[in-house]
Design a protein around this motif. Structure first.
Motif, short mmCIF file in Angstrom:
data_model
loop_
_atom_site.label_atom_id
_atom_site.label_comp_id
_atom_site.label_asym_id
_atom_site.label_seq_id
_atom_site.Cartn_x
_atom_site.Cartn_y
_atom_site.Cartn_z
N TRP A 208 0.84 -1.21 0.00
CA TRP A 208 0.00 0.00 0.00
C TRP A 208 0.87 1.24 0.00
O TRP A 208 0.51 2.25 -0.61
N LEU A 209 2.00 1.14 0.67
CA LEU A 209 2.92 2.27 0.67
C LEU A 209 3.36 2.59 -0.76
O LEU A 209 3.37 3.74 -1.20
N ALA A 210 3.69 1.54 -1.50
CA ALA A 210 4.14 1.73 -2.89
C ALA A 210 3.04 2.38 -3.72
O ALA A 210 3.28 3.33 -4.48
N VAL A 211 1.81 1.86 -3.57
CA VAL A 211 0.71 2.42 -4.34
C VAL A 211 0.49 3.88 -3.96
O VAL A 211 0.33 4.75 -4.82
N LEU A 212 0.55 4.13 -2.65
CA LEU A 212 0.36 5.50 -2.18
C LEU A 212 1.42 6.42 -2.78
O LEU A 212 1.12 7.53 -3.25
N ILE A 213 2.66 5.96 -2.78
CA ILE A 213 3.73 6.79 -3.33
C ILE A 213 3.48 7.08 -4.81
O ILE A 213 3.67 8.20 -5.28
N ALA A 214 3.02 6.06 -5.54
CA ALA A 214 2.74 6.28 -6.96
C ALA A 214 1.64 7.32 -7.13
O ALA A 214 1.72 8.19 -8.00
N LEU A 215 0.61 7.22 -6.28
CA LEU A 215 -0.48 8.19 -6.39
C LEU A 215 0.02 9.60 -6.08
O LEU A 215 -0.30 10.56 -6.79
N ILE A 216 0.82 9.70 -5.03
CA ILE A 216 1.36 11.01 -4.68
C ILE A 216 2.22 11.55 -5.83
O ILE A 216 2.11 12.71 -6.24
N ALA A 217 3.05 10.66 -6.38
CA ALA A 217 3.90 11.09 -7.49
C ALA A 217 3.05 11.58 -8.65
O ALA A 217 3.36 12.59 -9.29
N ALA A 218 1.97 10.85 -8.94
CA ALA A 218 1.10 11.26 -10.04
C ALA A 218 0.53 12.64 -9.78
O ALA A 218 0.51 13.51 -10.66
N TRP A 219 0.08 12.84 -8.54
CA TRP A 219 -0.51 14.14 -8.21
C TRP A 219 0.54 15.24 -8.33
O TRP A 219 0.28 16.30 -8.92
N LEU A 220 1.72 14.96 -7.83
CA LEU A 220 2.78 15.97 -7.88
C LEU A 220 3.17 16.31 -9.32
O LEU A 220 3.39 17.47 -9.66
N MET A 221 3.27 15.28 -10.14
CA MET A 221 3.66 15.53 -11.52
C MET A 221 2.66 16.44 -12.20
O MET A 221 3.00 17.27 -13.03
N LYS A 222 1.40 16.24 -11.88
CA LYS A 222 0.36 16.99 -12.57
C LYS A 222 0.16 18.37 -11.96
O LYS A 222 -0.05 19.34 -12.68
N ASN A 223 0.21 18.45 -10.65
CA ASN A 223 -0.27 19.67 -10.01
C ASN A 223 0.77 20.49 -9.26
O ASN A 223 0.45 21.57 -8.79
N SER A 224 1.97 20.00 -9.13
CA SER A 224 2.89 20.78 -8.33
C SER A 224 3.85 21.57 -9.21
O SER A 224 4.13 21.19 -10.35
N VAL A 225 4.31 22.65 -8.67
CA VAL A 225 5.31 23.45 -9.36
C VAL A 225 6.54 22.60 -9.65
O VAL A 225 7.11 22.64 -10.73
N THR A 226 6.92 21.79 -8.66
CA THR A 226 8.10 20.95 -8.84
C THR A 226 7.92 19.99 -10.01
O THR A 226 8.82 19.80 -10.82
N GLY A 227 6.73 19.40 -10.11
CA GLY A 227 6.47 18.48 -11.22
C GLY A 227 6.59 19.20 -12.54
O GLY A 227 7.16 18.69 -13.51
N PHE A 228 6.05 20.39 -12.58
CA PHE A 228 6.11 21.21 -13.79
C PHE A 228 7.56 21.48 -14.16
O PHE A 228 7.98 21.31 -15.31
N GLN A 229 8.33 21.87 -13.15
CA GLN A 229 9.74 22.17 -13.42
C GLN A 229 10.49 20.94 -13.88
O GLN A 229 11.34 21.00 -14.77
#
Ligand SMILES: Nc1ncnc2c1ncn2[C@@H]1O[C@H](COP(=O)(O)OP(=O)(O)OP(=O)(O)O)[C@@H](O)[C@H]1O
Ligand SMILES: Nc1ncnc2c1ncn2[C@@H]1O[C@H](COP(=O)(O)OP(=O)(O)OP(=O)(O)O)[C@@H](O)[C@H]1O
Ligand SMILES: [Mg+2]
Ligand SMILES: [Mg+2]
Lengths: 357, 290, 517, 324
Positions: A208-229
């Motif tokens: 579940w930790l792995a899945v959670l990390i993937a979900l967080i990564a997906a969210w960050l890639m799409k919505n965070s400034v860092t992901g954008f950069q």
């Protein structure tokens, strides 16, 4: 522009076209072809192709236990997939996942077998240390890339062999369990093994930790400034730098994040499944991670792709054990679908590029 | 340690280096025309198998070598088609190809049945105690150096690796050059496998190459994409391996796994110290003509 | 083949069509080039000029249409090799040189045979030395191309084509990267070639170049052939009308006297080093006032780029200081400088200005995505970004379907508009604009210049680095000439003429010029 | 009880009603293709096949099972209602210890050395007496060796091999007190080329009789021996076919006899929870096929026969120093 006129089948074609064009359909197609290859190989070997193929799926999906195995196999693949994906987005091809994973696992064993304390604390520390050690394993390629411009594909491959041999050297010498029959470490004490959640299922929390990390990564890639950069740096480093993005920080950050996840994959695997690190203890999760990252194409896609490849791994082992086909078919089932997917995908891309719809 | 020890060490070094040299030359020539060739490990394994099967079922070592050449060409065509004509990621294809090759070779080996388990006859030495494979490896290295750096086709091929668009504008058919070069690279890598099985251990076992293809990659890197330097690097790695074999005979306290780290650590060190780390500029980049 | 017997073949391209996916780059274009002719090929960005020439040279294959060269109809398997054999040579806008190889290798390589295992380098060298003296070129054959200047690289390209026996020379925007002097020399050289029997196709956006040397001008528009006219029977406005098919706006008029109330940017004794630790900007000082446009003239490679990069923070200062609105910006990151009001239009938009794979909307916020309203607490606000893009597309007249189009799908002019929109979005205090109109067709050029002038009128200081002297004269209030990193002159525009500027650019200081008088 | 996969188990249950229940055995090997591997795995594979042929048991063999997948594979068998799980590899001892208490109704066998039995009613270990096995190899090697030097090559220094190699050393010393025994560890069970080179080194150091315990890589050893006219004593199974020129003989572990014992005891319900110590009666030499002079062969057979009868006693002396 009158582009629509070039479409040949006009009636109801849009849906068919969508199916035909989407990557999803390509992955299904390559899976189907691989199954056909598998059937053919079983036939040649003298086994019943139907029994072989059905046992492949039975072994991975039929019954609670099989699904649990598949899920547990999925966890390291998600993490190693992200370990390739995240740095790749910033322009660093991390093939060193395997070494980072194995050395991270060894670190987790070291912590859990030497540290005393409440399970929560020890488990957390062990996982953090496995991440830190994973990072250490990427520092040399990262340094060589940033300071010397060395091609990281080759240096991370070399780090793989360095790390794996180092791990084996340690498990056969200073970290060897004196009671073990082969070169292996002591086992992670029962209280520090990853607990199952929900407890009846036998799926350890690492999944579940792995899945959670993937979900967080997906969210960050799409919505965070860092992901954008991150994306900006990956596409065009020079332009990103000119626009004021701190390229060095983003690149290093992504590489370190990736290596940390690969290290974590090792920690989770050893604390949730194998409990020991031994000579030849690991599957090629790090290398499969490359396929996962590419087939997944984004962190959300990585989850189902890791699941599919986990099915192939778990199912293929069951298939081999139950039908007696050669174990070679296990690795065939891991290589051929990926080759096919990459080829088909780029073939369609090429057709699109050349404008032949 | 007497003279015979030295000679034996030298022979062992050359034995271990020879398969590496073939593969390194394969990787090198592929990268020189701008294609990264991570599939070398799988190709080496394929060659290792076909050489043995060819020798056993074909009746002579030369039949084995011939079959290896043919299979190398066929596989080369397939690999070239995938990596040159299609805009695939060469690294991903290489890694997946290695996995598939591991499976397919052991599958075929199993299918080939009990006869495939036989040990093949030994090769006669050609010069001194060096087998034809070993002699050929060094000739090839020098030849490739001469070819790449002294001849017109060599210059043209290097141009493709440095700047595919410029080469295209200069009238070089980039796709064709890469295609043919990849076939050559595949044949060389397959020969590397043959040098391992037919030229050295005389049997095939599953996954017999055990990462030697990647050591060849390190040798290319170490040798700065120069055939002679890369071959020397392969010899250094071979010496490392021969030393690892001897680690116990010498009464070393070091675990042999440390010796196997040697080629990689050495290469990383050299890369770190010299800084001369860039290969041909266009390696790994796709080229699509419209 | 003797030297005086050069006669270019006649070239006939009929009904050529070419699509890139859904883009109809060329639609039934015909093109006829007689021997010994200089042809100018003009048209807006994306008109299909490069595509047409690439087809003639065999780089691209046409979807339909026929090419005839000399007597011979070109069958399939047309490729650069075959084109070269037929005496066609092309010099691309982006040079086709292999940087790690020597000049000699670059020139000779295309003519070498695959079967040639013992190239006779001595012979080739002699032959090239012959060409060098015949055409008055000056490059050392043993140098690696990576160490050459742009002008020298172009010479290598031309030499390569001549060496291969090109009798038809295609040059795609050759003067874009050259200084006026170099450009002048090149055009003279082309006229020379014509007199020797060569034919030349000159792809250009500079209509005066076309008028100056061509025999005929071919106009393309939107992938279609519009017209081919005799040069001496036409005028620039007429050609321009054919190119754009719409009313042209009047050229920009810069009002003469700007009252500088206050300096927005001040450079004090600035020195900058390049990668090889060589001083390339040498102790320069100047100021830019509010609403002032300061032009930087100089032969490319005299420190302009490094100075601009030092201003925006991409390079460290060796010595000196830079004041923005009176504040020393030492130690400020690129990002901080941007947000504090230094706008930047980089020289090479493909390399530095934009991220081709990203959308217009994303490119518009590339340097300010950390700020509200585009992000809040590190979270991207997709809606605000989209709205911003829609507004910019309207305001700056960007030709595109919508803001989510990848920017690489735009024409060069429209790409530049997006970069300009980004720069002007937050009303900077000063804009550093490097070659802002390079490679743009004239309507895009006019538009960009107008926008720059408008910003100046809104009190923004503009530092305009350009190799186009006309542009400098048209826009600048003051012109600074750089030579080997030093300021050769800092003059009001009305105090200087072209000739004087030219002298300063070749290293004669202001003082010397006045002495001579 | 059984941890609850009911789906997978249904099919076989339906068939069971009319026919007498066939015994289902699942065995796991860590290497690919055990049928052609080094002697140990091959011997067990052949023994298992015997169960299939002679007793009509259903035998499934899982091969190339990597470390993390051992328990998973065993559980797959258990879920499919296999009656007996065979672990022929010491490296799998963790899984054996972990799973057997959870499945007290199934038989789980460790068919190699074991120090203790897990806490479950139906576990047994069939542990060959590796020391005695070593003694017999040592006798044969020392008698066949002309140089008096014997080369031993192991994959890695594991407890089984400590016992086995110590046995060889003592056996050889019994025959020839001056015999020298070289012990090398390859550090690996797969690298054929490395095994070949290390064997060459042993031969160079004077060894003319070689004994090796390793996995698929053993073929490298035979090759080296053949090329230098040294002799190899095969491990556990008649390896003559692998290299007719190099194999002097093989000291076979009579796995068919061992598995027959398992089968008989199982059917009669007399299988006990204990460590079955397989002594020298389970070891016998394969045909020498004239590889050494007949009188030497005869000498070897007679001496080892005496050893088996207990007429000769070789002291137990474990050489810790070889395990560096
Ligand atoms: N490789 C390509 N892939 C896709 N589209 C292309 C490609 N090359 C050109 N195009 C498109 O074809 C059209 C014609 O392009 P071309 O480069 O010939 O224009 P051009 O007249 O040379 O423009 P410019 O003045 O900017 O150089 C444009 O719309 C362009 O976007
Ligand atoms: N590979 C490509 N894919 C899509 N569009 C392309 C491609 N190559 C070129 N184009 C399009 O073709 C147009 C013309 O190409 P060209 O290389 O002449 O650039 P340009 O616009 O003139 O810019 P510059 O003069 O700065 O190079 C570009 O504006 C671009 O939109
Ligand atoms: Mg163009
Ligand atoms: Mg252009």
């Amino acid at each position: 522009m009158d582009s629509k006129s070039t479409i040949r089948k006009s009636k109801g074609s849009s849906f068919i076209q969508w199916i035909f064009k989407s990557e999803f359909s390509i992955s299904i197609l390559s899976l189907l072809i691989s199954l056909a290859v598998l059937a053919l190989m079983s036939l040649i070997y003298g086994a019943d192709p139907w029994a072989v193929i059905s046992s492949l799926f039975q072994g991975a999906l039929r019954g609670k236990r099989s699904i649990v195995f598949t899920l547990m196999q999925m966890a390291p693949l998600i993490l190693t997939g992200l370990a390739v994906y995240i740095p790749y987005k910033a322009g660093f091809f991390n093939i060193g996942g395997q070494g980072q994973l194995e050395i991270g696992a060894l670190a987790a064993v070291f912590v859990t077998t030497n540290m005393k304390g409440s399970p929560f604390v020890v488990i957390t520390v062990a996982l953090l240390v496995s991440m830190a050690v994973g990072i250490v394993a990427v520092l040399i390629p990262l340094f060589l890339k940033v300071k010397r411009g060395a091609n990281e594909v080759t240096t991370t491959i070399m780090m793989n062999f360095t790390c794996v041999n180092l791990v084996y050297a340690l498990v056969t010498s200073v970290m060897k369990d004196p009671k073990a029959f082969y070169g292996a470490t002591r086992a992670v004490p029962a209280e520090y093994q990853l607990m199952a959640f929900p407890s009846a299922t036998g799926v350890h929390i690492g999944v579940w930790l792995a899945v959670l990390i993937a979900l967080i990564a997906a969210w960050l890639m799409k919505n965070s400034v860092t992901g954008f950069q991150l994306k900006a740096v990956g596409y065009n480093q020079q332009a990103a730098k000119t626009a004021g993005i701190n390229v060095g920080k983003i690149l290093k950050g992504s590489v370190i994040a990736g290596a940390a996840l690969a290290g974590l994959a090792g920690g989770i695997e050893v604390m949730g499944v194998t409990y020991r690190v031994a000579e030849g203890w690991a599957l090629p999760w790090g290398f499969t991670g490359v396929s996962v990252a590419f087939l997944g194409a984004n962190p959300l896609g990585i989850i189902p792709v890791a699941f599919i490849l986990a099915i192939l791994e778990t199912g293929a082992r069951y298939m081999q054990a139950m039908t007696g086909v050669p174990s070679a078919m296990i690795s065939i089932m891991q290589g051929i679908p990926v080759v096919l997917f990459v080829c088909l995908n780029s073939w369609f891309m090429l057709r699109k590029l050349k404008g032949k719809n | 340690m007497d003279a015979s020890w030295g000679i034996d060490f030298l022979l062992a070094t050359i034995r271990a280096a020879t398969p590496l040299i073939y593969c390194a030359l394969g990787v090198l020539i592929a990268e020189r025309v701008g294609v990264s060739y991570l599939g070398v490990e799988g190709m080496m394994l394929t060659g290792a198998l076909t050489a043995i099967l060819g020798t056993i079922f074909g009746g002579s070592i030369w039949a084995g070598v011939l079959i290896t050449l043919i299979v190398g060409i066929i596989m080369g065509i397939i690999i070239a088609a995938i990596t040159v004509y299609l805009p695939t990621d060469q690294v991903v294809v290489g890694i997946a190809f290695n996995l598939a090759a591991l499976g397919v070779t052991s599958y075929v080996f199993r299918l080939a049945g009990n006869r495939a388990q036989e040990m093949i006859p030994m090769m006669k030495p050609l010069i001194f105690r060096f087998s034809p494979f070993e002699v050929m490896a060094f000739i090839l290295a020098v030849f490739m150096w001469w070819f790449l750096f002294k001849t017109a086709p060599g210059l043209k091929m290097r141009s493709v690796g440095e700047n595919a668009h410029a080469a295209d504008a200069a009238g070089i058919d980039v796709i064709k050059v890469r295609f043919i070069t990849l076939i050559i690279a595949s044949v060389l890598s397959a020969l590397g496998g043959a040098a391992l099985t037919v030229g050295w251990v005389r049997v095939f076992t599953d996954n017999i190459t055990l990462g030697r293809g990647f050591i060849a990659l390190a040798a290319v890197y170490f040798g700065k994409w120069n055939p002679i330097l890369s071959s020397i690097a392969a010899v250094i790695f071979g010496a490392g391996e021969a030393l690892a074999f001897r680690s116990q005979a010498l009464g070393s306290f070091l675990n042999s796994y440390y010796y196997f780290m040697l080629p990689y650590v050495l290469t990383l060190l050299v890369v770190g110290l010299t800084g001369q780390t860039k290969g041909p500029a266009d390696v790994g980049k796709l080229y699509i003509r419209r | 083949m003797t030297d005086d017997a050069i006669l270019a073949p006649e070239i006939l391209m009929e009904d050529i069509a070419k699509n890139f996916g859904n883009v109809h780059a060329l639609q039934n274009v015909s093109f006829h080039l007689s021997p010994g002719e200089i042809r100018a090929l003009v048209g807006e960005n994306g008109a299909g000029k490069s595509t047409l020439m690439n087809i003639l040279y065999g780089m691209y294959s046409q979807d339909s249409g026929v090419i005839t060269i000399g007597e011979e109809k070109i069958q399939d398997r047309w490729c650069p090799n075959a084109a070269i054999a037929k005496g066609i040579g092309m010099i691309h806008q982006h040079f086709s040189l292999i940087y790690s190889h020597t000049v000699l290798e670059n020139i000779v390589m295309p003519t070498l045979k695959w079967s040639d295992f013992k190239p006779d380098w001595k012979k080739y060298e002699e032959k090239i030395e012959g060409l060098l003296s015949e055409y008055h070129f000056d490059v050392r054959l043993k140098d690696r191309v990576e160490n050459l200047s742009i002008g020298e690289r172009q010479q290598v390209e031309i030499l390569k084509a001549l060496y291969q026996g090109a009798k038809v020379l295609i040059l795609d925007e050759p003067t874009g990267v050259l200084t006026p002097q170099q450009a002048e020399a090149l055009l003279g050289f082309l006229v020379d070639l014509r007199s020797k029997g060569f034919s030349v196709v000159l792809v250009t956006h500079k209509l005066n170049e076309a008028m100056q040397i061509s025999d005929k001008i071919t106009v393309l528009r939107g992938g279609k052939h519009i017209s081919t006219v005799q040069t001496d029977s036409t005028t620039i406005p007429e050609i321009a009308r054919m190119m754009v098919d719409r009313q042209m706006s009047a050229p920009v008029q810069r009002c003469q006297d700007v009252k500088c109330s206050k300096n927005v940017l001040e450079l004090k004794n600035v020195s900058v080093e390049n990668e090889n630790k060589k001083i390339v900007v040498d102790n320069i000082s100047f100021t830019i006032g509010q609403g002032e446009i300061v032009g930087i003239a100089g032969v490319a490679g005299n420190g302009q780029v490094e100075m601009a990069e030092a201003l925006v923070g991409l390079r460290d200062l060796k010595e000196g200081s830079i004041l923005l609105d009176g504040a020393d910006i030492k130690g400020w990151s690129v990002e901080k400088r941007r947000s504090e009001g230094i706008g930047y239009i980089p020289e090479d938009r493909h390399e530095n200005g934009m991220i081709g794979e990203m959308s217009i909307a994303e490119n518009l916020i590339l340097d300010c995505m950390k700020r509200e309203p585009f992000s809040k607490k590190g979270v991207i606000q997709h809606k605000n970004i989209k709205d911003n893009a829609e507004k910019a597309i309207v305001d700056f007249n960007v030709k595109t379907e919508n803001g989510s189009t990848p920017i690489k799908n735009l024409s060069g002019g429209n790409q530049q508009k997006v970069i300009l929109a980004r720069t002007l979005m937050e009303t900077p205090k000063v804009i550093v604009a490097c070659q802002p109109t390079r490679g743009l067709d004239f309507s895009a050029t006019e538009y960009l210049r107008k926008k720059l002038v408008e910003s100046a009128e809104k009190n923004v200081g503009v530092l305009l680095i350009s190799s186009d002297l006309d542009e400098l004269f048209e826009l600048s209030d003051r012109i600074i000439v750089l030579y080997r990193g030093k300021i050769m002159g800092n003059v009001r525009r009305d105090e200087v003429d072209l000739q004087k500027l030219g002298l300063m650019m070749t290293g004669c200081g202001e003082d010397k010029i006045s002495e001579n008088k | 009880g059984c941890g609850g996969n009911n789906n997978a188990a249904k099919e076989p249950e339906q068939k069971e009603e009319d026919t007498p229940k066939t015994v289902k055995v699942g065995a796991m090997f860590s290497i690919p293709d055990p049928e052609h591997a080094g002697g140990w795995d091959r011997a067990h594979y052949k023994g298992l096949m015997m169960l299939k042929d002679e007793y009509d048991w259903e035998v499934s063999v899982a091969e190339n099972v990597p470390y993390p997948k051992i328990s998973e594979t065993a559980l797959n068998y258990l879920d499919k209602d296999y009656d007996m799980i065979i672990y022929p590899d010491n490296g799998m001892i963790e899984s054996w210890k972990e799973l057997s208490p959870k499945y007290p109704d199934r038989w789980m066998m460790m068919t190699s050395m074991a120090d203790e039995l897990p806490d479950s009613p139906k576990v047994a270990a069939f542990a060959p007496n590796f020391y005695e096995y070593g003694n017999m190899v040592g006798i044969a090697a020392a008698k066949a060796s002309k140089t008096g030097t014997i080369g031993l090559l192991g994959g890695s220094p594991i407890p089984v091999l400590k016992s086995l190699f110590s046995g060889i050393i003592e056996g050889a010393k019994y025959v020839n007190p001056d015999a020298e025994v070289i012990v090398f560890w390859a550090g690996d069970w797969m690298d054929t080329a490395k095994h070949r080179e290390m064997t060459l080194l042993e031969i160079q150091k004077g060894a003319d009789v070689i004994f090796t315990v390793t996995g698929p890589a053993a073929k490298g050893v035979y090759e080296a021996a053949e090329s230098k006219d040294a002799k190899v004593i095969g491990y556990c199974w008649d390896l003559y076919e692998d290299n007719p020129k190099a194999i002097m003989t093989s000291l076979m572990l009579d796995t068919p006899m061992m598995y027959r014992e398992v089968a008989e005891n199982y059917t009669n319900g007399t299988l006990e929870k204990k460590i079955y110590d397989l002594g020298s009666k389970y070891f016998k030499f394969a045909d020498f096929r004239g590889s050494i002079p007949a009188e030497v062969e005869k000498d070897i057979l007679e001496t080892t026969e005496k050893f088996r009868n207990g007429e000769i006693e070789i002291p137990v002396n474990i050489h810790e120093e070889i395990m560096k």
